[in-house]
Design an enzyme around this catalytic site. Structure first.
Site, PDB file in Angstrom:
ATOM      1  N   ASP B  11       0.869  -1.183   0.000  1.00  0.00           N
ATOM      2  CA  ASP B  11       0.000   0.000   0.000  1.00  0.00           C
ATOM      3  C   ASP B  11       0.897   1.220   0.000  1.00  0.00           C
ATOM      4  O   ASP B  11       1.742   1.369   0.881  1.00  0.00           O
ATOM      5  CB  ASP B  11      -0.889   0.011   1.246  1.00  0.00           C
ATOM      6  CG  ASP B  11      -2.003  -1.026   1.159  1.00  0.00           C
ATOM      7  OD1 ASP B  11      -2.235  -1.557   0.066  1.00  0.00           O
ATOM      8  OD2 ASP B  11      -2.632  -1.306   2.201  1.00  0.00           O
ATOM      9  N   ASP B 130     -13.759  -5.450  -2.203  1.00  0.00           N
ATOM     10  CA  ASP B 130     -13.677  -5.405  -0.742  1.00  0.00           C
ATOM     11  C   ASP B 130     -14.973  -5.999  -0.204  1.00  0.00           C
ATOM     12  O   ASP B 130     -16.056  -5.458  -0.444  1.00  0.00           O
ATOM     13  CB  ASP B 130     -13.521  -3.957  -0.258  1.00  0.00           C
ATOM     14  CG  ASP B 130     -12.149  -3.393  -0.611  1.00  0.00           C
ATOM     15  OD1 ASP B 130     -11.216  -4.183  -0.854  1.00  0.00           O
ATOM     16  OD2 ASP B 130     -12.014  -2.154  -0.660  1.00  0.00           O
TER      17      ASP B 130
END
Lengths: 201, 257
Positions: B11, B130
């Site tokens: 990330d 997600d």
């Protein structure tokens, strides 16, 4: 110098980086003179068969590439670039390829997940200088939904298995095809590109 | 035989790799290119970079980073975060990414998957989902970094994504993310049973056993993890050896220099 045909096909930067790592000079081009003056040609390819052929046609590159290939200049097709060397493709219709190699391009069997994404090992079928220093069962990186069928078996250097036999690495004289991405296949891939470079010198 | 893939995920926020727990408490860990080189040497099969801020000003920093990564490593990598349009996809592919993962933007405009798949090919279009558990064996699709619930069901959305032309599905389980108690096997299995695309499992890796569980046939084709790799809790060569010994096909010719 290696001419990399830049016809808007996905990730060619990685290919150039990989060649640079192995000390091979290359340039991106669609200029017929530059292609004619090169020592070797790489036809990369990501995307759809018909789009690639249309773009190459619009840029007036099909004849020059065929001409160079028929004149014996080393030409390497990667992934879709390899598939374009064959006669026809069944990707979203029936499309004509370069016809440099005998065979056609068909969708991978639906008995497995399509696309074929990931690292798969190579089974060697015949010796070639292009396969120098490559261990048995070497893993290379594939990303494709279509594969070559009905091809000349004596052109096959190595294959992989995924829903049937996948011609992975072919060579007919100066015309070479890699269905996998050598620029994404770690040290094995870099070695294969280096072997291609040896062919030029 | 096709190998199961181990995929470290990075990330990236303003050019640094960070990792949060359940998408929060973000901590700075390293420079992306340094980590990418290390993982390449360790034998990672693929890398994923998520641009977690993705504001317009920072977009160019991120694209520069993508290019630096492409120059350093010869394994595939996927880029996600802030991808909204076909032009965004074109930019990251040109910078040297191999695949692009689309998440919230695809929920808001599913046709972006179709357009991108037609233009660049399905093989480089990854649908990232997600997922948060809604009931037994039911998961809802969340967007905007897991903060907002959509009205989609995960299995339905995955099937729709396949029909639109996505080439791969990343399933990130919000419930298990950062907890290190194992992947959400039921989630992976539910989607794998309904789509014929490679499934990348994400969220929950804590031990090598967790990887072995999720990489069984019929569950996932690749396992993504971040902190266990970033903090050195699991080493990739050791992980691969253990997976191989438990009968899972992995790429083991680790001849990295």
């Amino acid at each position: 110098m290696i001419a990399i045909i830049d016809y808007g096909a996905g990730n060619i930067k990685s290919l150039q980086f990989a060649l640079t790592k192995k000390g091979m000079e290359s340039y991106l081009t669609t200029d017929p003179n530059e292609i004619a003056n090169s020592d070797a040609i790489i036809l990369p390819g990501v995307g759809a068969f018909q789009d690639a052929m249309k773009t190459l046609d619009q840029k007036g590159l099909i004849d020059i590439l065929k001409h160079e290939a028929n004149n014996g200049k080393p030409i390497l097709g990667i992934c879709l670039g390899m598939q374009l060397f064959y006669e026809t493709s069944e990707e979203d219709g029936e499309w004509e390829g370069f016809g440099l190699l005998e065979g056609k391009v068909s969708r991978i069997s639906n008995s497995v997940k399509v696309p074929h994404i990931g690292w798969n090992n190579l089974t060697t079928h015949r010796n070639s200088a292009l396969y120098k220093d490559i261990p048995d069962d070497a893993y290379v990186y594939f990303v494709h939904s279509y594969a070559v069928t009905a091809f000349q078996h004596n052109s096959l250097i190595a294959s992989s298995t995924y829903g049937g036999m996948i011609p992975a690495f072919v060579q007919q004289d100066n015309i070479i095809g890699m269905q996998f991405h050598p620029e994404k296949s770690g040290d094995i891939g870099l070695q294969l590109l280096e072997n291609f470079g040896e062919m030029i010198r | 035989m096709l190998a199961k893939r181990i995929v470290p995920c990075l990330d990236v926020d303003k050019g640094r790799v960070v990792k949060g727990k359940k998408f929060q408490n973000i901590q700075d860990v390293a420079h992306p290119v340094d980590l990418a080189k290390k993982y390449n040497q360790d034998g990672a099969d693929e890398l994923v970079f998520y641009d977690i801020t993705a504001s317009n000003e920072e977009r160019n920093i991120f694209l520069d980073m993508v290019e630096s990564v492409a120059a350093e490593i010869a394994i595939p990598f996927t880029v996600g975060g802030g991808i909204r349009t076909v032009e965004d996809i074109h930019q990251v592919l040109r910078a040297g990414a191999d695949k692009v993962s689309i998440n919230s933007a695809a929920v808001k405009n599913p046709l972006v998957i179709k357009e991108a798949a037609l233009r660049f090919g399905s093989q480089c279009i990854v649908l990232s989902i997600d997922a948060k558990q809604a009931a037994n064996n039911r998961w809802g699709v969340y967007i905007n970094g897991g903060r907002q619930q959509s009205n989609l069901d995960v299995v339905d959305w995955a099937k729709q994504g396949e029909a639109l032309g996505a080439g791969e599905i990343v399933l990130n389980a919000i419930n298990t993310d950062g907890e290190k108690n194992g992947y959400d096997l039921a989630l992976m299995q539910s989607v794998a049973a309904e789509v014929n695309l490679p499934i990348v499992a994400s969220g929950g890796a804590g031990t090598t056993q967790h990887f072995a569980e999720v990489l069984q046939d019929g569950i996932a084709d690749a396992a993504l993890a971040a902190s266990v790799f970033h903090y050195g809790e699991i080493s990739i060569p050791e992980l691969k050896t253990e997976l191989y010994q438990s009968g899972i096909e992995v790429r083991r010719d680790l001849q990295w220099k």
